[in-house]
Write an enzyme that holds these catalytic residues in place. Structure first.
Site, PDB file in Angstrom:
ATOM      1  CE  LYS A 182      -5.136  -2.119  -3.373  1.00 19.50           C
ATOM      2  NZ  LYS A 182      -4.037  -1.136  -3.216  1.00 19.50           N
ATOM      3  CB  VAL A 217       6.090   1.747  -7.249  1.00 16.94           C
ATOM      4  CG1 VAL A 217       5.689   0.940  -6.017  1.00 16.94           C
ATOM      5  CG2 VAL A 217       7.031   0.907  -8.107  1.00 16.94           C
ATOM      6  CB  ALA A 218       3.804   6.780  -7.007  1.00 18.71           C
ATOM      7  CB  ILE A 219      -0.122   3.510  -9.983  1.00 22.33           C
ATOM      8  CG1 ILE A 219      -1.312   3.795 -10.914  1.00 22.33           C
ATOM      9  CG2 ILE A 219      -0.218   2.125  -9.354  1.00 22.33           C
ATOM     10  CD1 ILE A 219      -1.162   5.037 -11.735  1.00 22.33           C
ATOM     11  CG  ASP A 220      -1.940   1.587  -4.603  1.00 23.04           C
ATOM     12  OD1 ASP A 220      -2.906   1.295  -5.322  1.00 23.04           O
ATOM     13  OD2 ASP A 220      -1.276   0.737  -3.983  1.00 23.04           O
ATOM     14  CD  GLU A 274      -3.593   4.483   2.852  1.00 24.50           C
ATOM     15  OE1 GLU A 274      -4.492   5.231   2.419  1.00 24.50           O
ATOM     16  OE2 GLU A 274      -3.792   3.302   3.204  1.00 24.50           O
ATOM     17  CE1 TYR A 289      -1.081  -0.354   3.188  1.00 27.14           C
ATOM     18  CE2 TYR A 289      -1.675  -2.573   2.497  1.00 27.14           C
ATOM     19  CZ  TYR A 289      -0.774  -1.693   3.068  1.00 27.14           C
ATOM     20  OH  TYR A 289       0.436  -2.160   3.515  1.00 27.14           O
ATOM     21  NE  ARG A 299      -2.076  -7.592  -1.545  1.00 23.85           N
ATOM     22  CZ  ARG A 299      -1.771  -6.300  -1.648  1.00 23.85           C
ATOM     23  NH1 ARG A 299      -0.843  -5.783  -0.857  1.00 23.85           N
ATOM     24  NH2 ARG A 299      -2.380  -5.531  -2.532  1.00 23.85           N
ATOM     25  CG  HIS A 310      -3.714   3.916  -1.382  1.00 25.79           C
ATOM     26  ND1 HIS A 310      -2.467   4.329  -0.963  1.00 25.79           N
ATOM     27  CD2 HIS A 310      -3.713   2.555  -1.263  1.00 25.79           C
ATOM     28  CE1 HIS A 310      -1.733   3.276  -0.629  1.00 25.79           C
ATOM     29  NE2 HIS A 310      -2.456   2.186  -0.791  1.00 25.79           N
ATOM     30  CG  ASP A 350      15.320  11.088  -1.972  1.00 25.31           C
ATOM     31  OD1 ASP A 350      14.470  10.178  -1.981  1.00 25.31           O
ATOM     32  OD2 ASP A 350      15.290  12.050  -1.175  1.00 25.31           O
ATOM     33  CB  SER A 410       7.013   0.231   0.547  1.00 30.32           C
ATOM     34  OG  SER A 410       5.899   1.082   0.726  1.00 30.32           O
ATOM     35  CB  VAL A 446      -0.010  -3.570 -11.622  1.00 29.39           C
ATOM     36  CG1 VAL A 446      -0.868  -4.438 -10.710  1.00 29.39           C
ATOM     37  CG2 VAL A 446       0.025  -4.148 -13.032  1.00 29.39           C
ATOM     38  CB  ALA A 447      -3.597  -0.014  -8.650  1.00 26.76           C
ATOM     39  CG  MET A 460       2.790  -3.477  -8.731  1.00 23.06           C
ATOM     40  SD  MET A 460       4.249  -2.407  -8.810  1.00 23.06           S
ATOM     41  CE  MET A 460       5.552  -3.607  -8.976  1.00 23.06           C
TER      42      MET A 460
END
Length: 370
Positions: free
Chosen positions: A74, A266-269, A117, A93, A15, A95, A197, A133, A297-298, A300
């Protein structure tokens, strides 16, 4: 203002912070845009495309040395952080909560760091995080389906099944943007989908949307353990804005799963929501713990760089224009939603969740904007 956009250097990150169209918008408002050579090649944008938009082409070192604002995708990598300078605006971003080294470097650098974020929107939404997301949620099912293939270490399960054979079972932990998009893709493939949830309103909304095509379940420890144990594919889609993700799936819980089942975090970030997770890359995306395949994968959305970049620019550009037009401080004073994105200010941490997680003394936002 002189705005710089370097080429992303994170592993397999394609990106770019500014499309040629976004750069043209900034230039039309009287600003300069400096692009690093080949910064846009991952989305099919050449240096010539940027030059036609009015940009000039420079090296990364020149951009970091001379530009007032750095626009990225990133978080800056160590070599990039070493080039940041006091008073420079970093818009990307970040994080920070699970990343003490990056936080320390940004504090030391003296930059003004605005994190995509944590920028908010009406109704406690996160509009700059939402498009990524959406992408990550949809990609999580693609990635999980591939990892389930026997050749990739998985159980050899086809998520949609075939006539006479039951479909794969997908458990989605979290019913927010990531979880909704993951469930939508899994339902579309014909999988047996359960979404967990803790918010009754979220569960009601999901139940109305999916009707009988997906099951909803309140997320307590018993329901979570039962849903994880029976799943072929588990999607971790939990988000606590700006903070480290809670470790909801423990290593002990893996023992009840079928060997070759897949976890996609998907929460790995934000540190990951599985106890056994650690960040991976598109080059080497999976690892196995106790017979369970982990995909962590941080970045994706970087794999679908063109879609992701244009979706991201749609929401980041308006704020970039305001920062460039007004200066960062006035832009944040006028817009409390953008002000929520300020994470680091000239040697101080200004975001409460980051300060609490990493042990920094919090600088109040009002003090930073005074």
């Amino acid at each position: 203002m002189r705005v710089g956009c370097p080429k992303e250097v994170k592993n397999h990150e394609y990106r770019v912070g500014l499309t040629p169209e976004s750069a043209h918008e900034l230039i039309a408002r009287g600003h300069e845009v400096w692009m690093e050579s080949a910064a846009g090649e991952g989305i099919g944008a050449s240096d010539g495309d940027y030059m036609a938009a009015g940009c000039t082409i420079h090296t990364a070192a020149e951009i970091f040395a001379a530009c007032d604002m750095i626009v990225k995708v990133k978080e800056p990598q160590p070599a990039e952080r070493a080039m940041l300078r006091p008073g420079q605006i970093l818009y990307t971003y970040l994080h920070l909560a699970p990343d003490p080294e990056q936080t320390a470097d940004l504090v030391k650098s003296g930059v003004i760091a605005i994190a995509y974020e944590t920028v908010t929107g009406p109704g406690h939404t996160l509009p700059l995080l939402k498009p990524m997301s959406q992408v990550a949620g949809r990609m999580a099912i693609q990635a999980g389906a591939t990892a389930l293939e026997k050749a990739h270490g998985g159980r050899g399960v086809l998520l949609g099944g075939v006539p006479g054979v039951m479909p794969g079972k997908v458990t989605v932990i979290g019913g927010g943007v990531v979880g909704f998009n993951a469930a939508q893709m899994a339902v579309g493939l014909g999988a047996d989908v359960t979404i967990l949830d803790r918010d009754p309103e979220v569960l009601e909304r999901l139940g109305i949307h999916f009707e009988s095509r997906a099951k909803t379940r309140f997320s307590n420890k018993a329901n979570l353990a039962a849903s994880v144990c029976e799943a072929d594919l588990v999607i971790g889609a939990v988000l606590v804005p700006g903070a480290a993700a809670p470790k909801l799936v423990t290593r002990d819980m893996l023992s009840c799963m079928q060997r070759g089942a897949v976890l996609v975090d998907v929460a790995i970030d934000q540190g990951g929501c599985f106890e056994t997770s650690h960040p991976t890359t598109h080059q080497d995306p999976t690892f196995v713990v106790d017979g369970i395949v982990h995909y962590c994968v941080a970045n994706m959305p970087g794999a679908v760089a063109r879609t992701s970049t244009y979706a991201l620019n749609n929401v980041t550009l308006p704020h970039a224009l305001r920062i460039a037009d007004l200066g960062w401080k006035e832009a944040l004073r006028r817009d409390p939603h953008l002000a929520a994105g300020l994470n680091v200010h000239e040697g101080h941490v200004t975001y409460p969740a980051v300060a609490e997680e990493l042990g920094y003394t919090l600088q109040p936002l009002a003090e930073a904007l005074a």
